[in-house]
Write an enzyme that holds these catalytic residues in place. Structure first.
Site, mmCIF file in Angstrom:
data_model
loop_
_atom_site.group_PDB
_atom_site.id
_atom_site.type_symbol
_atom_site.label_atom_id
_atom_site.label_comp_id
_atom_site.label_asym_id
_atom_site.label_seq_id
_atom_site.Cartn_x
_atom_site.Cartn_y
_atom_site.Cartn_z
ATOM 1 N N ARG A 1 15.433 1.377 -0.209
ATOM 2 C CA ARG A 1 14.416 1.190 -1.233
ATOM 3 C C ARG A 1 15.050 1.505 -2.571
ATOM 4 O O ARG A 1 16.066 2.202 -2.656
ATOM 5 C CB ARG A 1 13.217 2.112 -0.992
ATOM 6 C CG ARG A 1 12.738 2.133 0.446
ATOM 7 C CD ARG A 1 12.340 0.760 0.924
ATOM 8 N NE ARG A 1 11.287 0.220 0.090
ATOM 9 C CZ ARG A 1 10.024 0.575 0.165
ATOM 10 N NH1 ARG A 1 9.639 1.451 1.042
ATOM 11 N NH2 ARG A 1 9.132 0.042 -0.630
ATOM 12 N N LYS B 1 -0.333 6.236 5.843
ATOM 13 C CA LYS B 1 -0.507 4.800 5.637
ATOM 14 C C LYS B 1 -1.119 4.127 6.848
ATOM 15 O O LYS B 1 -1.071 2.901 6.974
ATOM 16 C CB LYS B 1 0.849 4.172 5.280
ATOM 17 C CG LYS B 1 1.440 4.765 4.006
ATOM 18 C CD LYS B 1 2.896 4.424 3.829
ATOM 19 C CE LYS B 1 3.495 5.236 2.670
ATOM 20 N NZ LYS B 1 4.962 5.114 2.610
ATOM 21 N N ASN C 1 7.008 4.510 -2.370
ATOM 22 C CA ASN C 1 8.057 4.419 -3.377
ATOM 23 C C ASN C 1 7.557 4.683 -4.802
ATOM 24 O O ASN C 1 8.301 5.189 -5.631
ATOM 25 C CB ASN C 1 8.727 3.038 -3.312
ATOM 26 C CG ASN C 1 10.166 3.080 -3.778
ATOM 27 O OD1 ASN C 1 10.774 4.143 -3.855
ATOM 28 N ND2 ASN C 1 10.710 1.922 -4.111
ATOM 29 N N PRO D 1 0.771 -1.226 0.000
ATOM 30 C CA PRO D 1 0.000 0.000 0.000
ATOM 31 C C PRO D 1 0.802 1.275 0.000
ATOM 32 O O PRO D 1 1.850 1.381 0.629
ATOM 33 C CB PRO D 1 -0.679 -0.087 1.354
ATOM 34 C CG PRO D 1 0.368 -0.719 2.224
ATOM 35 C CD PRO D 1 1.239 -1.542 1.342
ATOM 36 N N GLU D 2 0.257 2.289 -0.633
ATOM 37 C CA GLU D 2 0.643 3.652 -0.305
ATOM 38 C C GLU D 2 -0.631 4.303 0.227
ATOM 39 O O GLU D 2 -1.641 3.619 0.414
ATOM 40 C CB GLU D 2 1.244 4.353 -1.531
ATOM 41 C CG GLU D 2 2.521 3.647 -1.965
ATOM 42 C CD GLU D 2 3.385 4.403 -2.959
ATOM 43 O OE1 GLU D 2 3.236 5.624 -3.070
ATOM 44 O OE2 GLU D 2 4.218 3.746 -3.617
ATOM 45 N N ARG E 1 2.681 12.596 15.157
ATOM 46 C CA ARG E 1 4.019 12.344 14.635
ATOM 47 C C ARG E 1 4.030 12.170 13.115
ATOM 48 O O ARG E 1 5.084 11.950 12.526
ATOM 49 C CB ARG E 1 4.648 11.136 15.348
ATOM 50 C CG ARG E 1 4.008 9.804 15.082
ATOM 51 C CD ARG E 1 4.810 8.689 15.794
ATOM 52 N NE ARG E 1 4.049 7.486 15.999
ATOM 53 C CZ ARG E 1 3.836 6.570 15.063
ATOM 54 N NH1 ARG E 1 4.325 6.736 13.860
ATOM 55 N NH2 ARG E 1 3.127 5.498 15.343
#
Length: 278
Positions: free
Chosen positions: A267, A51, A171, A2-3, A126
């Site tokens: 990544r 996310k 990504n 997921p994004e 955060r």
DNA sequence: GCGGAATGTAGAT
DNA sequence: TCTACCTTCCGCT
């Protein structure tokens, strides 16, 4: 896998399928301790930030005496399977099953735990602003992200992946939005202009909203599709059409230069060295 | 059947 | 900067 668009879509789908309906919750894998506490209770809200997915229980899930949230983060491997009830017998890897007229099976998440409203608030605190939120508060204020980006010597590619800076970009969107704006991924954040940042933010909002609607990532403008240009489409298929993500060594859809890849913060980064200049 | 990779993050060093 | 964690899937033997 997921994004942010996946998570916002899941929040919507959980609301449609489960809020206000009699639910059956189970944790076939035995690793979600909240099942007992939530037995017989009603889902009353869903929320998404970056996310992170939140499923709310209790009359007032934000501060009521019986307020509980399930906090879910899919991580790299987490995945949902949806279907119409009755659900088949669950396999041993199902962390959480929620069933009403339809059912949702959750496998492989990084996080699936009960949290209090205060703990949920701490998670929002955060996280950076999310291009997909529309609360009109700090959780979707691009100026907060720009304040971080414009002061940082870190590369824009790393900043876009930092959830404290921008929440929800992963990504694929990172690689694609930098390509669409012709920005070299190794440029330090502080070298970007306010105009470039405004354009990136607006584009992320638009691309990710499309992602929520379509449940996939498409970033290629119609005039650049393989059909329009006659170039070969990418072989790998993650579900959408993209310019550079996982198109290593394949010709750039715009200029034909082989797409480059390099590891950055664990990544793989993808970019066109011709179209994306410093 | 095995090894590696995959849209991610937290925690140790 | 590294390692650990979680699961699935694909390409290679």
């Amino acid at each position: 896998m997921p994004e942010g668009h996946t998570i916002h879509r899941l929040a919507r789908d959980h609301a449609d399928a489960f809020v206000g309906r009699p639910l059956q919750l189970s944790g076939p894998q035995g690793r979600f301790a909240g099942v007992e506490r939530l037995r017989g209770r009603e889902m009353t809200a869903t929320d998404a930030h970056g996310k992170h997915l939140f499923l709310g229980f209790g009359e007032d899930p934000d501060e009521g005496p019986d307020a509980d949230w399930i906090h879910i983060h899919l991580g790299l491997f987490g995945k949902y399977t949806w279907g119409l009830a009755p659900a088949p017998p669950p396999t041993a890897t199902v962390r959480l099953r929620i069933q009403a007229e339809s059912y949702a099976d959750l496998r492989g998440p990084t996080a699936c735990a009960l949290v209090t409203p205060a703990e949920k608030a701490a998670i929002h605190d955060r996280l950076g602003p999310d291009p997909l939120r529309d609360a009109g508060d700090a959780t979707d204020d691009p100026a907060r992200a720009w304040a971080r980006v414009s002061r940082s010597r870190t590369t824009i590619a790393a900043l876009l992946m930092d959830q404290k800076v921008v929440a929800g970009v992963g990504n694929v969107y990172r690689a694609e939005v930098l390509f669409r704006h012709g920005i070299d991924p190794y440029r330090p954040g502080k070298d970007l202009t306010p105009g470039e940042w405004d354009a990136i933010w607006a584009d992320l909002r638009a691309l990710m909203r499309d992602g929520v609607r379509d449940n996939r990532i498409d970033t290629v403008r119609p005039e650049h599709t393989p059909e329009a240009t006659g170039r070969a489409p990418r072989k790998d298929d993650h579900g959408g059409e993209v310019y550079v993500y996982r198109r290593t060594a394949m010709p750039c859809l715009l200029c034909g230069t082989p797409v480059r890849t390099a590891p950055l913060a664990h990544r793989n980064l993808f970019w066109c060295p011709t179209c994306q200049r410093r």
